[in-house]
Write a protein that holds these residues in place. Structure first.
Motif: not given
Length: 340
Positions: A316-340
């Motif tokens: 289960k951890c392996t499956q979730r980790m694949r999702q986490i690394v695949n989601d890197i581009p989305t998280i980077e966009k979220v962080i970039k758009k918010l002030p701070g």
């Protein structure tokens, strides 16, 4: 016969007598629904749940729920007291509790109306949380002002994951993902800590501490129920913590953007809807950004993988980790758009 066990409701024995003697209920029908058991009784439809924690911790969650109810947020299921006035019964699997059954469906966060209703409910809960002071019998989880320290410890954990992965002669897929991405996620963690410090986290957290606020801390859609007439109930306060409510809001936003195509409009929609009920300043949004920046899931599933030996859990951890690394581009966009 009712068989109960947390998560699966299997094999800890017949609890019919426990429920009958402890609550004075006569059960005519039962069925498992996710992690609870639905009961049809002589006192109406109820839900049985097992909470794998101490009685004092359950007391804390119960007191938080009652505080919110008394201060304006009514849509929380009532806990049925036992015959001797307690909020649950100790069993080998945890604290057995009975609550009112809510005839409703889980919120769908991809539905604009559902998302609006859920966001408004969270804002109203946060307003109602103010002034909460647990009793001496309760065992609260206190996090005001502690996240810089906690994130520092979790960053150190990531370095332990790295060492564990490199030390293996035969590396698993999980180990290889850790080796490839740990430095990236570690750097995110360090940035999160730096941004908390830069944006006056300690001062802002102290403000919430004086207001005595709490967070639900588990705002997945399964814990937000919407009735046919659009009343919103928040359930499952088992992970409730004393903390700044914007941490709850940050987590709620992340649940709506993770593993999905990036959509800044959705973040704006949540923030605008929330602010209509409970205003948030730009300085507070900067703190939220730092929370969202921290690689919580990388740390969480790394901890699970290297601490547990179950092959099923590791898979289960392996499956979730694949999702986490695949989601890197989305998280980077979220962080970039918010002030701070």
């Amino acid at each position: 016969m009712i068989i109960l066990q947390r998560d699966t409701w299997e094999t800890i024995g017949d609890c019919t007598d426990i429920i009958s003697k402890g609550y004075g209920l006569k059960i005519s029908h039962y069925e498992p629904v996710r992690k609870i058991m639905k009961l049809v009784t002589n006192k109406g439809v109820k839900a049985v749940k097992i909470v794998d924690t101490s009685y004092n911790r359950v007391e804390f969650s119960f007191e938080a729920m009652e505080h919110a109810r008394k201060h304006g947020f009514k849509n929380i299921p009532k806990v049925l007291p036992t015959r001797d006035g307690k909020i649950g019964i100790n069993t080998d699997a945890g604290i057995l509790m009975i609550i009112d059954w809510i005839d409703a469906k889980e919120a769908k966060y991809n539905n604009d109306l559902n998302l609006k209703l859920a966001t408004e409910a969270l804002a109203e809960l946060h307003q109602a949380s103010k002034g909460f002071k647990p009793s001496k019998n309760a065992s609260p989880r206190v996090y005001w002002g502690k996240w810089i320290e906690n994130f520092n410890m979790r960053c150190k954990d990531m370095l332990i994951f790295k060492e564990a992965a490199y030390s293996k002669k035969k590396k698993s897929d999980f180990d290889n993902m850790v080796i490839e991405y740990v430095d990236y996620f570690y750097s995110l963690g360090i940035k999160s800590i730096r941004h908390l410090k830069k944006n006056n986290y300690a001062k802002i957290s102290e403000k919430y501490k004086k207001e005595k606020t709490f967070c639900h801390h588990d705002t997945g859609n399964q814990n937000v129920l919407i009735t046919k007439d659009n009343n919103v109930y928040l359930i499952d306060f088992d992970f409730c913590i004393l903390d700044m409510t914007i941490h709850d809001l940050a987590n709620f936003i992340m649940k709506n953007v993770r593993y999905k195509e990036f959509n800044i409009d959705k973040i704006d929609f949540i923030l605008n809807t929330y602010q209509n009920k409970n205003p948030v300043t730009e300085d507070q949004i900067k703190i939220m950004k730092a929370f969202m920046e921290f690689p919580q899931e990388f740390w969480e599933f790394g901890s699970r993988y290297y601490m547990r030996k179950s092959p099923v859990e590791k898979q289960k951890c392996t499956q979730r980790m694949r999702q986490i690394v695949n989601d890197i581009p989305t998280i980077e966009k979220v962080i970039k758009k918010l002030p701070g």
